[in-house]
Scaffold this motif. Structure first.
Motif, PDB file in Angstrom:
ATOM      1  N   LYS A 204      28.147   1.898  24.668  1.00  0.00           N
ATOM      2  CA  LYS A 204      27.379   1.217  23.626  1.00  0.00           C
ATOM      3  C   LYS A 204      26.440   0.055  24.288  1.00  0.00           C
ATOM      4  O   LYS A 204      25.288   0.298  24.014  1.00  0.00           O
ATOM      5  CB  LYS A 204      28.412   0.569  22.674  1.00  0.00           C
ATOM      6  CG  LYS A 204      27.778   0.137  21.591  1.00  0.00           C
ATOM      7  CD  LYS A 204      28.722  -0.471  20.492  1.00  0.00           C
ATOM      8  CE  LYS A 204      28.152  -1.387  19.179  1.00  0.00           C
ATOM      9  NZ  LYS A 204      28.916  -1.891  18.406  1.00  0.00           N
ATOM     10  N   LEU A 205      26.826  -0.554  24.966  1.00  0.00           N
ATOM     11  CA  LEU A 205      26.051  -1.601  25.768  1.00  0.00           C
ATOM     12  C   LEU A 205      25.038  -0.871  26.602  1.00  0.00           C
ATOM     13  O   LEU A 205      23.720  -1.122  26.603  1.00  0.00           O
ATOM     14  CB  LEU A 205      27.067  -2.190  26.694  1.00  0.00           C
ATOM     15  CG  LEU A 205      26.344  -3.448  27.642  1.00  0.00           C
ATOM     16  CD1 LEU A 205      25.513  -4.425  26.605  1.00  0.00           C
ATOM     17  CD2 LEU A 205      27.225  -4.493  28.440  1.00  0.00           C
ATOM     18  N   LEU A 206      25.219  -0.018  27.580  1.00  0.00           N
ATOM     19  CA  LEU A 206      24.306   0.722  28.349  1.00  0.00           C
ATOM     20  C   LEU A 206      23.316   1.380  27.515  1.00  0.00           C
ATOM     21  O   LEU A 206      21.985   1.521  27.848  1.00  0.00           O
ATOM     22  CB  LEU A 206      24.879   1.656  29.375  1.00  0.00           C
ATOM     23  CG  LEU A 206      25.599   1.004  30.313  1.00  0.00           C
ATOM     24  CD1 LEU A 206      26.408   1.937  31.223  1.00  0.00           C
ATOM     25  CD2 LEU A 206      24.963  -0.192  31.116  1.00  0.00           C
ATOM     26  N   ASP A 207      23.796   2.215  26.505  1.00  0.00           N
ATOM     27  CA  ASP A 207      22.906   2.804  25.659  1.00  0.00           C
ATOM     28  C   ASP A 207      21.677   1.946  25.097  1.00  0.00           C
ATOM     29  O   ASP A 207      20.470   2.054  25.104  1.00  0.00           O
ATOM     30  CB  ASP A 207      23.554   3.339  24.552  1.00  0.00           C
ATOM     31  CG  ASP A 207      24.120   4.925  25.018  1.00  0.00           C
ATOM     32  OD1 ASP A 207      23.960   5.164  26.021  1.00  0.00           O
ATOM     33  OD2 ASP A 207      24.894   5.305  24.140  1.00  0.00           O
ATOM     34  N   ALA A 208      22.041   0.736  24.617  1.00  0.00           N
ATOM     35  CA  ALA A 208      21.059  -0.230  24.295  1.00  0.00           C
ATOM     36  C   ALA A 208      20.196  -0.750  25.270  1.00  0.00           C
ATOM     37  O   ALA A 208      19.120  -1.034  24.898  1.00  0.00           O
ATOM     38  CB  ALA A 208      21.988  -1.518  23.411  1.00  0.00           C
ATOM     39  N   LEU A 209      20.852  -1.090  26.208  1.00  0.00           N
ATOM     40  CA  LEU A 209      19.929  -1.832  27.377  1.00  0.00           C
ATOM     41  C   LEU A 209      19.017  -0.831  27.851  1.00  0.00           C
ATOM     42  O   LEU A 209      17.871  -1.088  28.400  1.00  0.00           O
ATOM     43  CB  LEU A 209      20.922  -2.082  28.378  1.00  0.00           C
ATOM     44  CG  LEU A 209      21.655  -3.565  28.008  1.00  0.00           C
ATOM     45  CD1 LEU A 209      22.448  -4.012  28.973  1.00  0.00           C
ATOM     46  CD2 LEU A 209      21.107  -4.612  27.399  1.00  0.00           C
ATOM     47  N   VAL A 210      19.362   0.550  27.971  1.00  0.00           N
ATOM     48  CA  VAL A 210      18.300   1.531  28.450  1.00  0.00           C
ATOM     49  C   VAL A 210      17.027   1.561  27.430  1.00  0.00           C
ATOM     50  O   VAL A 210      16.054   1.811  27.984  1.00  0.00           O
ATOM     51  CB  VAL A 210      19.125   2.935  28.664  1.00  0.00           C
ATOM     52  CG1 VAL A 210      18.123   4.052  28.602  1.00  0.00           C
ATOM     53  CG2 VAL A 210      19.990   3.086  29.602  1.00  0.00           C
ATOM     54  N   ALA A 211      17.566   1.601  26.198  1.00  0.00           N
ATOM     55  CA  ALA A 211      16.383   1.629  25.307  1.00  0.00           C
ATOM     56  C   ALA A 211      15.447   0.081  25.328  1.00  0.00           C
ATOM     57  O   ALA A 211      14.405   0.498  25.335  1.00  0.00           O
ATOM     58  CB  ALA A 211      17.068   1.595  23.935  1.00  0.00           C
ATOM     59  N   SER A 212      16.013  -0.881  25.576  1.00  0.00           N
ATOM     60  CA  SER A 212      15.370  -1.980  25.780  1.00  0.00           C
ATOM     61  C   SER A 212      16.165  -3.048  26.263  1.00  0.00           C
ATOM     62  O   SER A 212      17.264  -3.473  25.754  1.00  0.00           O
ATOM     63  CB  SER A 212      14.622  -2.443  24.560  1.00  0.00           C
ATOM     64  OG  SER A 212      13.809  -3.596  24.737  1.00  0.00           O
ATOM     65  N   PRO A 213      15.611  -3.701  27.533  1.00  0.00           N
ATOM     66  CA  PRO A 213      16.505  -5.070  28.033  1.00  0.00           C
ATOM     67  C   PRO A 213      16.553  -5.973  26.973  1.00  0.00           C
ATOM     68  O   PRO A 213      15.619  -6.199  26.136  1.00  0.00           O
ATOM     69  CB  PRO A 213      15.618  -5.354  29.427  1.00  0.00           C
ATOM     70  CG  PRO A 213      14.913  -4.010  29.818  1.00  0.00           C
ATOM     71  CD  PRO A 213      14.580  -3.309  28.465  1.00  0.00           C
ATOM     72  N   MET A 214      17.586  -6.976  27.101  1.00  0.00           N
ATOM     73  CA  MET A 214      17.887  -7.544  25.773  1.00  0.00           C
ATOM     74  C   MET A 214      18.359  -9.020  26.512  1.00  0.00           C
ATOM     75  O   MET A 214      18.862  -8.987  27.698  1.00  0.00           O
ATOM     76  CB  MET A 214      18.807  -7.220  24.617  1.00  0.00           C
ATOM     77  CG  MET A 214      18.192  -5.868  23.907  1.00  0.00           C
ATOM     78  SD  MET A 214      19.395  -5.875  22.481  1.00  0.00           S
ATOM     79  CE  MET A 214      20.995  -5.127  23.430  1.00  0.00           C
ATOM     80  N   ARG A 215      18.106 -10.166  25.805  1.00  0.00           N
ATOM     81  CA  ARG A 215      18.770 -11.315  26.038  1.00  0.00           C
ATOM     82  C   ARG A 215      20.207 -11.533  25.659  1.00  0.00           C
ATOM     83  O   ARG A 215      20.595 -10.538  24.863  1.00  0.00           O
ATOM     84  CB  ARG A 215      17.842 -12.507  25.466  1.00  0.00           C
ATOM     85  CG  ARG A 215      16.524 -12.601  25.816  1.00  0.00           C
ATOM     86  CD  ARG A 215      15.881 -13.991  25.176  1.00  0.00           C
ATOM     87  NE  ARG A 215      16.098 -14.078  24.005  1.00  0.00           N
ATOM     88  CZ  ARG A 215      15.364 -13.758  22.963  1.00  0.00           C
ATOM     89  NH1 ARG A 215      14.444 -13.100  23.368  1.00  0.00           N
ATOM     90  NH2 ARG A 215      15.771 -13.849  21.550  1.00  0.00           N
ATOM     91  N   ALA A 216      20.702 -12.358  26.234  1.00  0.00           N
ATOM     92  CA  ALA A 216      22.305 -12.318  25.719  1.00  0.00           C
ATOM     93  C   ALA A 216      22.639 -12.611  24.157  1.00  0.00           C
ATOM     94  O   ALA A 216      23.530 -12.007  23.739  1.00  0.00           O
ATOM     95  CB  ALA A 216      23.024 -13.448  26.551  1.00  0.00           C
ATOM     96  N   ASP A 217      21.697 -13.448  23.698  1.00  0.00           N
ATOM     97  CA  ASP A 217      21.869 -13.518  22.246  1.00  0.00           C
ATOM     98  C   ASP A 217      21.627 -12.538  21.454  1.00  0.00           C
ATOM     99  O   ASP A 217      22.395 -12.243  20.494  1.00  0.00           O
ATOM    100  CB  ASP A 217      21.107 -14.874  21.767  1.00  0.00           C
ATOM    101  CG  ASP A 217      19.617 -14.886  22.082  1.00  0.00           C
ATOM    102  OD1 ASP A 217      19.108 -13.980  22.935  1.00  0.00           O
ATOM    103  OD2 ASP A 217      18.730 -15.551  21.427  1.00  0.00           O
ATOM    104  N   GLU A 218      20.648 -11.594  21.943  1.00  0.00           N
ATOM    105  CA  GLU A 218      20.610 -10.261  21.076  1.00  0.00           C
ATOM    106  C   GLU A 218      21.551  -9.560  21.283  1.00  0.00           C
ATOM    107  O   GLU A 218      21.877  -8.659  20.444  1.00  0.00           O
ATOM    108  CB  GLU A 218      19.209  -9.685  21.544  1.00  0.00           C
ATOM    109  CG  GLU A 218      17.885 -10.551  21.301  1.00  0.00           C
ATOM    110  CD  GLU A 218      16.597 -10.148  22.305  1.00  0.00           C
ATOM    111  OE1 GLU A 218      15.499 -10.291  21.650  1.00  0.00           O
ATOM    112  OE2 GLU A 218      16.723  -9.517  23.369  1.00  0.00           O
TER     113      GLU A 218
END
Length: 308
Positions: free
Chosen positions: A247-261
């Motif tokens: 779940k985490l990696l799928d989201a980060l592959v789509a777009s890097p995010m800040r910790a709050d996001e």
């Protein structure tokens, strides 16, 4: 003459020290005070001035609410491994420093009198524990100097300058606490403030600070989150979460995010999110980009079946 205070009994066995601007071991943040950077006189461990510090202050005539907030802030900071700085005054200062010590942390006390004196007398225990548990009592005044109105203004500026963050638990307006907060902001330090009732004179200053841009401490978790973002420290008792990596990696592959996001995406509090990210960084699956966003590492992309 009465019996010596506990603090005076403790420092009888200690060597006193002085640090001037330019000396090895002088805290660099105080140089931001320019020509007002003071010579420091103290007892205890001066290296406590060189680590990460957070100043926690508040009203002397604090309400139970303000005292409780100061205890919470002192405890949270100590459990993040950050040294708590205060003036040792009655009210919020005493509560913050004592709570930090009770949590196994260190505290720096900056009184408005000589470092070989105790003021106020009710802070005797705090002064003694500060120098006995890895912290220090440090003064801008010469040895033996009594407290005076001008000494408190000078020491408030040092409390504002020494730490990268100032937490205001309760403050009227105008007040010495409010002056310290405005000085911290002028020096480019971050200010956190605890909101209070609009009908409380002791919260007039903190509410105004929040309206003017200070970070609001709305609960204990928000304070942990602010500390985590500004110091990169996680509270010692934060539990790790077994979160599916996909779940985490799928989201980060789509777009890097800040910790709050990421926190919003995962539905976790910020401290818990940072704990998850720390685990993933340790495993080599996530890295922090220069702009503070998080992204999957090359190893994660090669070794993880994204979307599984």
């Amino acid at each position: 003459m009465g019996a010596p205070s506990r603090y005076q009994s403790v420092i009888e066995e200690m060597a006193r020290w002085e640090l001037a601007p330019g000396d090895a071991g002088y805290p660099e943040p105080l140089l931001d005070l320019g020509d007002e950077a003071p010579v420091l006189h103290g007892y205890g461990d001066p290296s406590a001035l060189l680590g990460e510090c957070i100043s926690i202050i508040g009203a002397r005539k604090a309400s139970p609410y303000g005292k409780t907030c100061a205890k919470m802030a002192g405890r949270a900071a100590a459990e993040c491994g950050i040294t708590v700085v205060s003036g040792g005054a009655v009210g919020c200062d005493q509560c913050a420093g004592t709570s930090a010590l009770d949590a196994g942390g260190k505290t720096v006390v900056i009184p408005g009198c000589g470092a070989d004196r105790v003021y106020p007398s009710s802070s005797d225990e705090l002064f003694a524990r500060a120098v006995s548990h890895g912290g220090c009592v440090v003064s801008l005044e010469h040895w033996g100097a009594p407290p005076a109105r001008y000494t408190f203004v000078r020491r408030n500026n040092v409390i504002a300058a020494l730490s990268s963050v100032l937490v205001v638990c309760e403050a009227g307006r105008p007040s010495g606490t409010f002056h310290t907060a405005t000085k911290a902001a002028e020096l480019g330090r971050k200010v956190y403030a605890v909101p209070g009732s609009i009908f409380s004179a002791n919260s007039r200053g903190t509410n105004w600070l929040i309206e003017s841009g200070a970070s609001a401490v709305i609960d204990e978790e928000s304070l942990e989150g602010l500390i985590a973002l500004d110091y990169g420290r996680l509270r010692s008792q934060v539990e790790s979460h077994d979160l599916p990596r996909g779940k985490l990696l799928d989201a980060l592959v789509a777009s890097p995010m800040r910790a709050d996001e990421i926190s919003v995406f995962l539905g976790l509090g910020l401290p818990q999110t940072l704990a998850v990210l720390a685990e993933q960084e340790a495993l080599g699956l996530v890295c922090r980009l220069p702009d503070a966003r998080f992204a999957p590492t090359e190893a994660a992309l090669v070794g993880h079946n994204v979307g599984s």
